[in-house]
Design an enzyme around this catalytic site. Sequence first.
Site, PDB file in Angstrom:
ATOM      1  N   SER A  15     -25.173   2.909  42.367  1.00  0.00           N
ATOM      2  CA  SER A  15     -26.210   2.359  41.485  1.00  0.00           C
ATOM      3  C   SER A  15     -27.562   2.188  42.186  1.00  0.00           C
ATOM      4  O   SER A  15     -28.595   2.511  41.585  1.00  0.00           O
ATOM      5  CB  SER A  15     -25.752   1.037  40.881  1.00  0.00           C
ATOM      6  OG  SER A  15     -24.672   1.277  40.030  1.00  0.00           O
ATOM      7  N   LYS A  63     -16.437  -7.472  34.656  1.00  0.00           N
ATOM      8  CA  LYS A  63     -17.085  -7.214  33.357  1.00  0.00           C
ATOM      9  C   LYS A  63     -16.707  -8.249  32.290  1.00  0.00           C
ATOM     10  O   LYS A  63     -17.491  -8.518  31.381  1.00  0.00           O
ATOM     11  CB  LYS A  63     -16.751  -5.805  32.863  1.00  0.00           C
ATOM     12  CG  LYS A  63     -17.395  -4.706  33.714  1.00  0.00           C
ATOM     13  CD  LYS A  63     -17.165  -3.321  33.115  1.00  0.00           C
ATOM     14  CE  LYS A  63     -17.726  -2.240  34.017  1.00  0.00           C
ATOM     15  NZ  LYS A  63     -17.600  -0.899  33.443  1.00  0.00           N
ATOM     16  N   ALA A 125      -6.447   3.676  27.110  1.00  0.00           N
ATOM     17  CA  ALA A 125      -6.858   2.532  26.276  1.00  0.00           C
ATOM     18  C   ALA A 125      -7.226   1.357  27.172  1.00  0.00           C
ATOM     19  O   ALA A 125      -6.979   0.203  26.840  1.00  0.00           O
ATOM     20  CB  ALA A 125      -5.730   2.161  25.314  1.00  0.00           C
ATOM     21  N   GLY A 126      -7.837   1.666  28.305  1.00  0.00           N
ATOM     22  CA  GLY A 126      -8.293   0.616  29.222  1.00  0.00           C
ATOM     23  C   GLY A 126      -9.704   0.173  28.856  1.00  0.00           C
ATOM     24  O   GLY A 126     -10.194   0.427  27.741  1.00  0.00           O
ATOM     25  N   TYR A 224     -15.884  11.323  37.940  1.00  0.00           N
ATOM     26  CA  TYR A 224     -16.756  12.381  38.442  1.00  0.00           C
ATOM     27  C   TYR A 224     -16.419  12.672  39.899  1.00  0.00           C
ATOM     28  O   TYR A 224     -15.825  11.837  40.587  1.00  0.00           O
ATOM     29  CB  TYR A 224     -18.241  11.987  38.304  1.00  0.00           C
ATOM     30  CG  TYR A 224     -18.584  10.715  39.011  1.00  0.00           C
ATOM     31  CD1 TYR A 224     -18.508   9.494  38.347  1.00  0.00           C
ATOM     32  CD2 TYR A 224     -18.950  10.715  40.353  1.00  0.00           C
ATOM     33  CE1 TYR A 224     -18.795   8.310  39.003  1.00  0.00           C
ATOM     34  CE2 TYR A 224     -19.242   9.534  41.020  1.00  0.00           C
ATOM     35  CZ  TYR A 224     -19.154   8.343  40.329  1.00  0.00           C
ATOM     36  OH  TYR A 224     -19.424   7.169  40.984  1.00  0.00           O
TER      37      TYR A 224
HETATM   38  P1  NDP Z   1      -8.534   0.639  33.350  1.00  0.00           P
HETATM   39  O1  NDP Z   1      -7.798   0.265  34.590  1.00  0.00           O
HETATM   40  O2  NDP Z   1      -9.064  -0.416  32.446  1.00  0.00           O
HETATM   41  O3  NDP Z   1      -7.565   1.573  32.440  1.00  0.00           O
HETATM   42  C1  NDP Z   1      -6.846   2.606  33.008  1.00  0.00           C
HETATM   43  C2  NDP Z   1      -6.283   3.496  31.915  1.00  0.00           C
HETATM   44  O4  NDP Z   1      -5.720   4.667  32.522  1.00  0.00           O
HETATM   45  C3  NDP Z   1      -5.159   2.864  31.094  1.00  0.00           C
HETATM   46  O5  NDP Z   1      -5.251   3.312  29.764  1.00  0.00           O
HETATM   47  C4  NDP Z   1      -3.898   3.423  31.769  1.00  0.00           C
HETATM   48  O6  NDP Z   1      -2.788   3.519  30.920  1.00  0.00           O
HETATM   49  C5  NDP Z   1      -4.370   4.814  32.093  1.00  0.00           C
HETATM   50  N1  NDP Z   1      -3.650   5.505  33.173  1.00  0.00           N
HETATM   51  C6  NDP Z   1      -3.681   5.235  34.506  1.00  0.00           C
HETATM   52  N2  NDP Z   1      -2.942   6.131  35.181  1.00  0.00           N
HETATM   53  C7  NDP Z   1      -2.459   6.998  34.263  1.00  0.00           C
HETATM   54  C8  NDP Z   1      -1.632   8.153  34.345  1.00  0.00           C
HETATM   55  N3  NDP Z   1      -1.146   8.606  35.510  1.00  0.00           N
HETATM   56  N4  NDP Z   1      -1.323   8.808  33.202  1.00  0.00           N
HETATM   57  C9  NDP Z   1      -1.806   8.369  32.011  1.00  0.00           C
HETATM   58  N5  NDP Z   1      -2.582   7.280  31.865  1.00  0.00           N
HETATM   59  C10 NDP Z   1      -2.908   6.609  32.985  1.00  0.00           C
HETATM   60  O7  NDP Z   1      -9.685   1.628  33.838  1.00  0.00           O
HETATM   61  P2  NDP Z   1     -11.107   1.922  33.145  1.00  0.00           P
HETATM   62  O8  NDP Z   1     -10.854   2.058  31.687  1.00  0.00           O
HETATM   63  O9  NDP Z   1     -12.096   0.930  33.599  1.00  0.00           O
HETATM   64  O10 NDP Z   1     -11.535   3.325  33.802  1.00  0.00           O
HETATM   65  C11 NDP Z   1     -10.908   4.547  33.440  1.00  0.00           C
HETATM   66  C12 NDP Z   1     -11.619   5.707  34.118  1.00  0.00           C
HETATM   67  O11 NDP Z   1     -12.940   5.821  33.636  1.00  0.00           O
HETATM   68  C13 NDP Z   1     -11.737   5.597  35.637  1.00  0.00           C
HETATM   69  O12 NDP Z   1     -11.478   6.880  36.172  1.00  0.00           O
HETATM   70  C14 NDP Z   1     -13.179   5.212  35.863  1.00  0.00           C
HETATM   71  O13 NDP Z   1     -13.653   5.676  37.117  1.00  0.00           O
HETATM   72  C15 NDP Z   1     -13.853   5.955  34.726  1.00  0.00           C
HETATM   73  N6  NDP Z   1     -15.152   5.380  34.318  1.00  0.00           N
HETATM   74  C16 NDP Z   1     -16.280   6.169  34.438  1.00  0.00           C
HETATM   75  C17 NDP Z   1     -17.503   5.705  34.055  1.00  0.00           C
HETATM   76  C18 NDP Z   1     -18.700   6.584  34.228  1.00  0.00           C
HETATM   77  O14 NDP Z   1     -19.827   6.072  34.107  1.00  0.00           O
HETATM   78  N7  NDP Z   1     -18.553   7.867  34.442  1.00  0.00           N
HETATM   79  C19 NDP Z   1     -17.682   4.340  33.488  1.00  0.00           C
HETATM   80  C20 NDP Z   1     -16.435   3.597  33.374  1.00  0.00           C
HETATM   81  C21 NDP Z   1     -15.223   4.112  33.780  1.00  0.00           C
HETATM   82  P3  NDP Z   1      -1.784   2.244  30.683  1.00  0.00           P
HETATM   83  O15 NDP Z   1      -2.573   1.206  29.950  1.00  0.00           O
HETATM   84  O16 NDP Z   1      -0.681   2.805  29.866  1.00  0.00           O
HETATM   85  O17 NDP Z   1      -1.365   1.798  32.063  1.00  0.00           O
END
Ligand code: NDP
Length: 284
Positions: A15, A63, A125-126, A224
């Site tokens: 950032s 957050k 769905a995170g 990325y």
């Molecule tokens: P969270 O930890 O909140 O959620 C993780 C999600 O990934 C959950 O839905 C989880 O499923 C799923 N998951 C993890 N491992 C696996 C797998 N092996 N197979 C299938 N599903 C999986 O993370 P965030 O939502 O905060 O972030 C998600 C991604 O988005 C990250 O890679 C992050 O770097 C990226 N990101 C990028 C941004 C950008 O500006 N480019 C901004 C914000 C995020 P379950 O719930 O079933 O465990």
Amino acid sequence: MRFAVFGNPIAHSLSPLIHEHFASQVGLNLTYERILVDRPFATMVTDFFEAGGNGCNVTVPCKLEAFALATRLSDNAQAAGAVNTLKRDDDGSISGFNTDGPGLVRDLQRLHLLKDKARVLILGAGGAAQGIVRPLLEAGVAHITMVNRQVTKAANIAAHFPSKVEAQSYQSLNESLAAKLSHDHQAVSFDLIINATSSSLLHVLPPIEALIVQQAGAVYDLMYTPQGETIFTRFARDLGVGKTADGIGMLIAQAALSFEIWTGKRPDIAKTIAYLQAYLQERH
Ligand code: NDP
């Protein structure tokens, strides 16, 4: 003007680089620090604002605390249930925003990946997935299917958008669509697949049938890399999907929207993407 990003860990955050590049583009003088959250978040942010801070970004794991701290919340922050941007207002109160979802939309539009009335599949769905649903629907997406390993998390999000968002398990999606597609290889079931899981960070693929990915109009991964390609976009490209992108543009676009909220100035996203890609490749 004084800005910062709060999180833990924080040393890796790009950032400061991004915001300093924006500032140089529009001729603003600012400082932008990385602040490690090793004390109560609310105290640290309040101290920062009292010491003259104008605004800050907030990243993992703060957050939700930023959401609780803000006195006023934007509609997107409300819908996402999380805040990534805080601004000190003239009366001293703190406003909270979420620019992640609008940042994704801006990047998809830049890349021409968002067709009007598109049918979109979101994997995951995170926190990130939750924040992108409302901005995508507002941008004209007609229908979203959301799959997650823990399907109840997807169902909880979908419940806020009846008839627009449908939650499924990977198993039910794979069984229903793979069966349909095996009869009609021309059918594009989703205009866009967005990988909003953290699977690419772990260098594994989400458990989705290759046939479904192969039939997609485009594939976008929120993660990325210096190469501009993740394990998932590579998988899609190898299957013949013509349009793929990683999440660097989203990263820059969400930062640009924060910058606009704080300064009223709009930087050129494409210039900063080129700058950051060159930086990441050199460092790699
Ligand atoms: P969270 O930890 O909140 O959620 C993780 C999600 O990934 C959950 O839905 C989880 O499923 C799923 N998951 C993890 N491992 C696996 C797998 N092996 N197979 C299938 N599903 C999986 O993370 P965030 O939502 O905060 O972030 C998600 C991604 O988005 C990250 O890679 C992050 O770097 C990226 N990101 C990028 C941004 C950008 O500006 N480019 C901004 C914000 C995020 P379950 O719930 O079933 O465990």
